[in-house]
Design a protein around this motif. Structure first.
Motif, PDB file in Angstrom:
ATOM      1  N   GLU A 185       0.932  -1.296  -0.015  1.00 27.97           N
ATOM      2  CA  GLU A 185       0.009  -0.039  -0.062  1.00 27.97           C
ATOM      3  C   GLU A 185       0.893   1.280   0.043  1.00 27.97           C
ATOM      4  O   GLU A 185       0.469   2.402  -0.424  1.00 27.97           O
ATOM      5  N   GLY A 186       2.271   1.081   0.255  1.00 30.67           N
ATOM      6  CA  GLY A 186       3.179   2.198   0.211  1.00 30.67           C
ATOM      7  C   GLY A 186       2.606   3.172   1.557  1.00 30.67           C
ATOM      8  O   GLY A 186       2.833   4.469   1.239  1.00 30.67           O
ATOM      9  N   GLY A 187       2.409   2.842   2.584  1.00 30.53           N
ATOM     10  CA  GLY A 187       2.298   3.762   3.803  1.00 30.53           C
ATOM     11  C   GLY A 187       0.770   3.395   4.435  1.00 30.53           C
ATOM     12  O   GLY A 187       0.141   2.787   3.880  1.00 30.53           O
ATOM     13  N   PRO A 188       0.759   3.765   5.746  1.00 28.21           N
ATOM     14  CA  PRO A 188      -0.370   3.588   6.577  1.00 28.21           C
ATOM     15  C   PRO A 188      -1.813   4.313   5.995  1.00 28.21           C
ATOM     16  O   PRO A 188      -2.745   3.647   6.025  1.00 28.21           O
ATOM     17  N   LEU A 189      -1.535   5.234   5.283  1.00 30.69           N
ATOM     18  CA  LEU A 189      -2.748   5.957   4.795  1.00 30.69           C
ATOM     19  C   LEU A 189      -2.696   5.686   3.148  1.00 30.69           C
ATOM     20  O   LEU A 189      -1.750   5.696   2.374  1.00 30.69           O
ATOM     21  N   LEU A 190      -4.020   5.321   2.703  1.00 33.55           N
ATOM     22  CA  LEU A 190      -4.039   4.969   1.237  1.00 33.55           C
ATOM     23  C   LEU A 190      -3.936   5.837   0.205  1.00 33.55           C
ATOM     24  O   LEU A 190      -3.474   5.591  -0.897  1.00 33.55           O
ATOM     25  N   ALA A 191      -4.079   7.271   0.717  1.00 34.06           N
ATOM     26  CA  ALA A 191      -4.475   8.356  -0.494  1.00 34.06           C
ATOM     27  C   ALA A 191      -2.806   8.444  -1.385  1.00 34.06           C
ATOM     28  O   ALA A 191      -3.066   8.378  -2.483  1.00 34.06           O
ATOM     29  N   LYS A 192      -1.889   8.416  -0.494  1.00 30.83           N
ATOM     30  CA  LYS A 192      -0.661   8.657  -1.135  1.00 30.83           C
ATOM     31  C   LYS A 192      -0.228   7.376  -2.188  1.00 30.83           C
ATOM     32  O   LYS A 192       0.068   7.684  -3.191  1.00 30.83           O
ATOM     33  N   GLY A 193      -0.528   6.436  -1.550  1.00 30.04           N
ATOM     34  CA  GLY A 193      -0.101   5.035  -2.236  1.00 30.04           C
ATOM     35  C   GLY A 193      -1.129   4.925  -3.481  1.00 30.04           C
ATOM     36  O   GLY A 193      -0.575   4.424  -4.493  1.00 30.04           O
ATOM     37  N   ARG A 194      -2.356   5.305  -3.265  1.00 29.96           N
ATOM     38  CA  ARG A 194      -3.107   5.260  -4.525  1.00 29.96           C
ATOM     39  C   ARG A 194      -2.552   6.269  -5.725  1.00 29.96           C
ATOM     40  O   ARG A 194      -2.713   5.684  -6.938  1.00 29.96           O
ATOM     41  N   ALA A 195      -2.346   7.156  -5.306  1.00 26.14           N
ATOM     42  CA  ALA A 195      -1.763   8.210  -6.279  1.00 26.14           C
ATOM     43  C   ALA A 195      -0.494   7.546  -6.899  1.00 26.14           C
ATOM     44  O   ALA A 195      -0.528   7.801  -8.482  1.00 26.14           O
ATOM     45  N   ALA A 196       0.369   7.020  -6.160  1.00 29.28           N
ATOM     46  CA  ALA A 196       1.596   6.449  -6.687  1.00 29.28           C
ATOM     47  C   ALA A 196       1.261   4.991  -7.595  1.00 29.28           C
ATOM     48  O   ALA A 196       1.929   4.895  -8.612  1.00 29.28           O
ATOM     49  N   ALA A 197       0.427   4.347  -6.894  1.00 29.28           N
ATOM     50  CA  ALA A 197      -0.169   2.946  -7.845  1.00 29.28           C
ATOM     51  C   ALA A 197      -0.554   3.463  -9.115  1.00 29.28           C
ATOM     52  O   ALA A 197      -0.230   2.749 -10.139  1.00 29.28           O
ATOM     53  N   ARG A 198      -1.579   4.647  -9.254  1.00 29.31           N
ATOM     54  CA  ARG A 198      -2.239   4.999 -10.430  1.00 29.31           C
ATOM     55  C   ARG A 198      -1.020   5.484 -11.668  1.00 29.31           C
ATOM     56  O   ARG A 198      -1.050   4.919 -12.719  1.00 29.31           O
TER      57      ARG A 198
END
Lengths: 301, 506
Positions: free
Chosen positions: B105-118
């Protein structure tokens, strides 16, 4: 005709009555979202109510009561979790066992400690939570806050994503290298804490002490509310409020006469929330979107 | 050059049985390496050791020359092993993006990871062609795209060794072609791909080298340029394969089943079969080809009485069948036996003993005891079927789920064919079964045809349709888009018809 004051007071008492149901409903949401069906909410509420009232009565502090309630419910939740997660036990049986343990143990311990037929002595002053705003005490606001916190954790955090994955497809979670049982234990622990909050509210806020069986089916109503809410935190708040308001209205309507029918029997009014539960369950359960793996013990390949 | 992946004497036992016994082979970077073998040959066990789900009892695995021993899937993922399971490890209720992020997930909060995964998905799309909509819900995606999500999931974690476990079992021919294109592109980009399959043609098509496994050990390694499907098959099952001889010389007999303008809707009311007419004659196998989801399943179930027919007529031996009176029991009484497409859903009860599954649908018959079941008779009947059909293990009391796919299928074939059908409806007779069972099923179907019975065959395997059918109908979008004779067509032509190309030949 009911006037504005009466409506306001029904509203306030509705919110107050819904707080323990809301706690239990969110507790169930955490557990079932992670794949553990929990019909032991009722037992955990009851055990928490007893532990809370007993501790508050012995120490004279409502906060000591709250911590005892959280601890008792957490311990039961972890026991239930051990049986259901570690041992792969049938989740319905595990939950039922918790209900029976709680019903028996609270009455027994109450009689042994206080000798008042299972009751705890009435709580007064600092041993109770009292309203801080709009007729509601701190526990009710804590319950409300839990809705937002739950929603945030489940849908915006890593923990929440993994937890939902454990409830939908634990094999996929395991294949991603995450421990299913650890994730499920975490959810079950939060479930225990939320039930503890609800139980403390019952004994230290709604009532002034513990009565045997005082959870009176609220844990099961919470399960029904969870199903109408389709396992969504916001909708859980709405459905629990609806139950609370119905309950409050039922209390007000006792002895009231309906035009053409005459006085309505008290029992009929009191049964209203439960009848509604059955009607709603019959109408809604088929279309509910339960977590796909809820109720299925996960076994490592 | 040091091989990207090397198995050295890997052994894994379950109880006293060695599922893998001293397996050693290597696969190079930038190659597609096939692993073929029948069900139970040890392929899946070997791969579960590679991806960290199980630990080897002996031997080890080397990546780029360094020994590794994974304690959990997490370790394997970290070292660049990407596993695409045959049964997708996807969460249907979640979006593509959330599925791809799960576990990374790239960290405890999803928002940042979501952007990176996109962003990473967009980059992969540039390198490897069309990706999938990151916000689509998995449940709404067709199987081919779900598989792509699984592959993307592995790639986004930086997989350099990609394991594809029977990836084509669930794909249409076009989806398979797409997958192979992607596999070749990844190979050219330097990935090492292990392709596990039991389809020999596909292994020859896409792999450079092929390792053949049988009974937990390696029985041969072949260069695909210098071998043939027959040699691979022989190595795989340990004896020469006898393709069932199909002599199509007999003239077709009288029309047994006549369907006219049959229309079938699914429970939501959507039309699935939009006016199909066909004649099924005695002594013929009529094959229906089509990409799954184009109405063949619904047609088969309607003919078997499992689904209502919205419009159209059916006649058996010239006698019309009243649509309202049709149900599976009534159709069976008319001599229409049915081998359903999904054997675990409609063909068997997995938790019943084999003897129970072997009488389903015929359980009212007096020979099973009638209202009070005669257990001894049921078991004796099952044991006899097991002997006649070589069903292993010959244990009528063993739970149905304890049998391999091939043996489960034989149990159903035995049940339906031994009832002397006038018409046999067969769906996917060899889906997920090993070569031995395929041979047996094909031989039995041809024997049944030789006995003058009428057989309607639905299969996603074009090879099977071509090998068995006397006539082939192609379905697309709920309609019949063409009729061909197996001698006068090709897989390519059928594939075009299946994809909805207009039938130009008269």
């Amino acid at each position: 005709m009911p006037d504005a004051d009466m409506l306001l007071s029904i509203l306030a008492s509705g919110v107050r009555l819904s707080a323990p149901v809301l706690c239990a409903c969110l507790a169930g949401l955490w557990s079932e979202r992670a794949g553990i069906v929990d019909i032991g909410l009722e037992g955990k509420l009851l055990a928490a109510a007893f532990a809370g009232a007993a501790a508050a009565s012995l120490t004279g502090s409502a906060y000591a009561g709250l911590f005892a309630a959280l601890g008792a419910s957490l311990a039961l939740a972890l026991l239930q979790g051990y049986a259901a997660i570690q041992r792969g036990g049938d989740q319905i049986v595990c939950g039922m066992a918790v209900n029976m343990i709680a019903a028996g143990a609270t009455a027994l311990a109450g009689a042994a400690i206080f000798g008042e037929g299972g009751r705890t002595p009435g709580l007064e002053g600092a041993a109770r939570f009292t309203p801080v705003f709009a007729g509601q005490d701190g526990l009710a606001f804590a319950a409300l806050a839990c809705v937002g916190v739950t929603s945030f954790i489940l849908f915006q955090t890593r923990w929440g994503l993994r937890l939902r994955a454990a409830g939908e497809n634990p094999q996929a979670l395991a294949a991603a290298g995450i421990s299913v049982s650890r994730t499920r234990y975490g959810a079950v622990a939060v479930c225990g804490l939320l039930c503890g909050l609800g139980g403390a509210d019952l004994a230290l806020s709604q009532a002034a002490g513990f009565l045997p069986g005082m959870s009176a089916g609220k844990g099961f109503i919470a399960l029904a509310a969870l199903i109408f809410a389709r396992w969504q935190p916001g909708a859980a708040l709405a459905s629990c409020l609806a139950f609370g308001l119905l309950d409050a209205a039922a209390i007000r309507m006792q002895g009231a006469a309906l035009p053409g029918l005459g006085p309505v029997p008290v029992q009929a009014i009191q049964a209203l929330p439960y009848i509604l539960t059955i009607i709603l369950l019959a109408g809604f359960i088929g279309r509910s979107a339960a977590p796909a793996a809820a109720g299925v013990p996960y076994k490592k390949e | 050059m040091v091989p990207a992946l090397e198995f050295i004497g890997v052994t894994k036992r379950f109880g006293g049985v060695a599922a893998c016994n001293g397996v050693s082979f290597q696969a190079a970077q930038g190659s597609i390496h096939g692993i073929i073998g029948e069900n139970g040959a040890g392929k899946s066990t070997l791969m579960s050791i590679l991806c960290g789900a199980r630990r080897a009892d002996a031997g080890h695995i080397r990546l780029d020359g360094r020994a590794v021993n994974f304690a959990s899937p997490r370790g394997a993922i970290a070292r660049g092993i990407g596993m695409v399971h045959q049964h997708f490890m996807l969460i249907e209720a979640m979006s593509v993006l959330d599925n791809i992020m799960l576990g990374a997930e790239g960290g405890p909060l999803l928002a940042k990871g979501r952007a990176a995964a996109r962003a990473r998905l967009a980059a992969l799309e540039r390198d490897h062609g069309p990706a999938v909509d990151p916000d689509a819900i998995i449940a709404d995606l067709p199987v081919g795209l779900r598989q792509r999500v699984e592959i993307l999931k592995a790639l986004i974690r930086g997989a350099r060794i990609l394991v594809l476990d029977e990836p084509t079992a669930v794909l249409t021919p076009n989806e398979t072609a797409e997958l192979f294109k992607l596999m070749r592109r990844l190979r050219d980009g330097g990935a090492c791909i292990l392709f596990i399959t039991h389809k020999l043609g596909e292994a020859l098509d896409v792999c450079g080298r092929v390792t053949v496994m049988r009974r937990g050990g390696i029985v041969g390694e072949f260069d695909t340029a210098q071998t043939s499907a027959a040699r691979l098959a022989e190595a795989m099952i340990g004896r020469p394969v006898e393709a069932a001889a199909n002599d199509r010389i007999r003239a077709p007999g009288a029309v047994i089943l006549r369907a006219r303008d049959v229309r079938v809707s699914d429970p939501s009311g959507a039309a699935r079969v939009k006016g199909v007419s066909l004649d099924l004659r005695e002594g013929e196998i009529l094959g229906i080809a089509g990409v799954s989801g184009n109405g063949q399943s619904e047609l088969l179930e309607a003919l078997a009485g499992m689904r209502p027919i919205a419009a159209g007529t059916l006649a058996i031996n010239g006698a019309a069948i009243d649509a309202r009176a049709r149900n599976p029991r009534a159709m069976r009484a008319l001599g229409v036996m049915h081998v359903p497409e999904d054997r675990l859903k409609h063909g068997l009860v997995a938790d019943f003993p084999a003897s129970g599954s072997a009488m389903l649908g015929f359980h009212r018959e007096a020979r099973y005891g009638g209202a009070l079941l005669d257990r001894a008779a049921i078991e004796a009947d099952c044991a006899a079927k097991m002997a006649r059909w070589d069903i292993r293990p010959p244990a009528p009391n063993l739970a149905t789920r304890g049998f391999s796919g091939g043996n489960q299928q034989k149990l159903i074939l035995a049940r339906e064919i031994e009832r002397d059908p006038l018409i046999l409806l067969v769906g996917q007779p060899t889906r997920g079964v090993d070569i031995g069972a395929v041979e047996a099923a094909h031989a039995r179907l041809l024997a049944l045809r030789a006995a003058g019975k009428a057989i309607l065959l639905i299969s996603n395997e074009l090879d099977e349709i071509l090998a068995l059918s006397d006539r082939i109908l192609v379905m697309c979008g709920g309609r019949i888009t063409g009729e061909r004779s197996p001698g006068g067509t090709s897989a390519r032509e059928l594939g075009l018809l299946m994809a909805g190309a207009a039938d130009t030949a008269a």
